[in-house]
Enzyme design. Sequence first.
Site, mmCIF file in Angstrom:
data_model
loop_
_atom_site.group_PDB
_atom_site.id
_atom_site.type_symbol
_atom_site.label_atom_id
_atom_site.label_comp_id
_atom_site.label_asym_id
_atom_site.label_seq_id
_atom_site.Cartn_x
_atom_site.Cartn_y
_atom_site.Cartn_z
ATOM 1 N N TYR A 182 0.843 -1.203 0.000
ATOM 2 C CA TYR A 182 0.000 0.000 0.000
ATOM 3 C C TYR A 182 0.878 1.252 0.000
ATOM 4 C CZ TYR A 182 -2.903 3.735 2.008
ATOM 5 O OH TYR A 182 -3.527 4.936 2.258
ATOM 6 N N TRP A 226 -3.860 8.254 9.705
ATOM 7 C CA TRP A 226 -4.851 7.631 10.599
ATOM 8 C C TRP A 226 -6.196 8.373 10.531
ATOM 9 C CZ3 TRP A 226 -2.351 5.977 15.926
ATOM 10 C CH2 TRP A 226 -1.181 5.258 15.681
HETATM 11 N N1 LIG Z 1 -7.695 6.077 5.922
HETATM 12 C C1 LIG Z 1 -6.532 6.498 6.390
HETATM 13 O O1 LIG Z 1 -6.160 6.256 7.542
HETATM 14 C C2 LIG Z 1 -5.635 7.328 5.520
HETATM 15 C C3 LIG Z 1 -4.457 7.835 6.053
HETATM 16 C C4 LIG Z 1 -3.636 8.635 5.252
HETATM 17 C C5 LIG Z 1 -4.004 8.886 3.946
HETATM 18 N N2 LIG Z 1 -5.139 8.352 3.448
HETATM 19 C C6 LIG Z 1 -5.487 8.643 2.051
HETATM 20 O O2 LIG Z 1 -6.585 9.521 2.057
HETATM 21 C C7 LIG Z 1 -7.389 9.292 0.902
HETATM 22 C C8 LIG Z 1 -8.844 9.057 1.318
HETATM 23 O O3 LIG Z 1 -8.896 7.917 2.150
HETATM 24 P P1 LIG Z 1 -10.196 7.538 2.978
HETATM 25 O O4 LIG Z 1 -9.752 7.257 4.355
HETATM 26 O O5 LIG Z 1 -11.290 8.514 2.724
HETATM 27 O O6 LIG Z 1 -10.550 6.149 2.298
HETATM 28 P P2 LIG Z 1 -11.956 5.465 2.045
HETATM 29 O O7 LIG Z 1 -12.953 5.872 3.060
HETATM 30 O O8 LIG Z 1 -11.638 4.017 1.852
HETATM 31 O O9 LIG Z 1 -12.399 6.110 0.677
HETATM 32 C C9 LIG Z 1 -11.807 5.752 -0.535
HETATM 33 C C10 LIG Z 1 -12.879 5.814 -1.575
HETATM 34 O O10 LIG Z 1 -12.295 5.436 -2.829
HETATM 35 C C11 LIG Z 1 -13.227 4.596 -3.493
HETATM 36 N N3 LIG Z 1 -12.578 3.764 -4.471
HETATM 37 C C12 LIG Z 1 -11.870 2.617 -4.285
HETATM 38 N N4 LIG Z 1 -11.464 2.136 -5.466
HETATM 39 C C13 LIG Z 1 -11.927 2.993 -6.415
HETATM 40 C C14 LIG Z 1 -11.844 3.034 -7.815
HETATM 41 N N5 LIG Z 1 -11.215 2.081 -8.525
HETATM 42 N N6 LIG Z 1 -12.450 4.064 -8.466
HETATM 43 C C15 LIG Z 1 -13.105 5.016 -7.780
HETATM 44 N N7 LIG Z 1 -13.224 5.029 -6.456
HETATM 45 C C16 LIG Z 1 -12.626 4.033 -5.775
HETATM 46 C C17 LIG Z 1 -13.872 3.781 -2.397
HETATM 47 O O11 LIG Z 1 -15.091 3.271 -2.853
HETATM 48 P P3 LIG Z 1 -15.578 1.806 -2.390
HETATM 49 O O12 LIG Z 1 -15.583 1.829 -0.898
HETATM 50 O O13 LIG Z 1 -16.904 1.669 -3.024
HETATM 51 O O14 LIG Z 1 -14.549 0.862 -2.956
HETATM 52 C C18 LIG Z 1 -14.037 4.829 -1.303
HETATM 53 O O15 LIG Z 1 -15.252 5.518 -1.432
HETATM 54 C C19 LIG Z 1 -6.732 8.119 0.174
HETATM 55 O O16 LIG Z 1 -5.865 8.621 -0.802
HETATM 56 C C20 LIG Z 1 -5.926 7.438 1.262
HETATM 57 O O17 LIG Z 1 -4.836 6.724 0.726
HETATM 58 C C21 LIG Z 1 -5.976 7.594 4.210
#
Ligand SMILES: NC(=O)c1ccc[n+]([C@@H]2O[C@H](COP(=O)([O-])OP(=O)(O)OC[C@H]3O[C@@H](n4cnc5c(N)ncnc54)[C@H](OP(=O)(O)O)[C@@H]3O)[C@@H](O)[C@H]2O)c1
Length: 279
Positions: free
Chosen positions: A128, A150
């Site tokens: 990842y 996080w």
């Molecule tokens: N979560 C963390 O702790 C964290 C920490 C640091 C950075 N980030 C970054 O912050 C950003 C947002 O993360 P988040 O926490 O909001 O994650 P999230 O809640 O998992 O949201 C990600 C979204 O992307 C969608 N998605 C997945 N595959 C896709 C595709 N092929 N095409 C279009 N949409 C797609 C998912 O839809 P489905 O659920 O329907 O698949 C989900 O709605 C990401 O770049 C992540 O890497 C996250």
Amino acid sequence: MEHSRPDPVRAGRRRVLITGAGGQLGRALVEAFGEDDLLALSHEDWDVTLPPPTGLQPPDLVLHAAAWTDVDGAEADPQGASAVNVGGTANAAALGAQLVVFSTDYVFDGRKGEPYLESDSANPLSAYGRSKLHAEAAAGDDAWIVRSSWLFGPSGHNFLHTMLRVGGEREEIAVVDDQRGCPTYVGHLAPAVRELVDADRPPGAWHVAASGDCTWADFAEAIFAEAGIACRVRRITSDELGRPASRPAYAVLRSERPDAPVLPHWRDGLRACLAKMGR
Ligand SMILES: NC(=O)c1ccc[n+]([C@@H]2O[C@H](COP(=O)([O-])OP(=O)(O)OC[C@H]3O[C@@H](n4cnc5c(N)ncnc54)[C@H](OP(=O)(O)O)[C@@H]3O)[C@@H](O)[C@H]2O)c1
């Protein structure tokens, strides 16, 4: 699909496209950019591994929140994770608009032992993390790369929700105590992203995470205390938990940029999120 840079004299509001608008950050961005002309596309609306939907009006700004965020799942399917994170970012960049992409503390190996700054070298420990680092490169030199940590919010899959659910069912829960980071409330991150864009800060990496730091076990205890849940936390090591993906032991993010947005303390984020959830 051809796009030109936004016309600066075009009348009306900024046209903002949000990918992954159904995710926890995507939803917070929809709120924070509510005064703009928003096109909020969920996974169903645009699978970002594919070209954008036909007939899409060229946006002025793309907030690319779609991502593969299953850290352990990426170990089993690194190509799937790359297709979404790297390929999807390249597709978002190909729209030719101003671009914000989101990255992670997991691009670092956690061995520094003090807060990571934008100029520190990345060395991801997991598939990842590698996919997110490659996604940063795919975003191009003109993009804002917002690294955060996080994330939690009122909706979606996150540690806060897991603790609220499991804490209500058990008397004790084992939680990792040897990973340290900055739990960041998406309701604080999203307005900070707007601040970066509106102030037209320079492109490149920006570390934007909650103030303060803690371990997952500390965070769990704080969740139970704030939510009034009588569940004990048993502190364990990452080895005891035995997850497929390695995570950095120390992943505190801080910015060395003088004009970086400063977020509230993670515990204030936790309180704000619980209040928003009506708890
Ligand atoms: N979560 C963390 O702790 C964290 C920490 C640091 C950075 N980030 C970054 O912050 C950003 C947002 O993360 P988040 O926490 O909001 O994650 P999230 O809640 O998992 O949201 C990600 C979204 O992307 C969608 N998605 C997945 N595959 C896709 C595709 N092929 N095409 C279009 N949409 C797609 C998912 O839809 P489905 O659920 O329907 O698949 C989900 O709605 C990401 O770049 C992540 O890497 C996250």
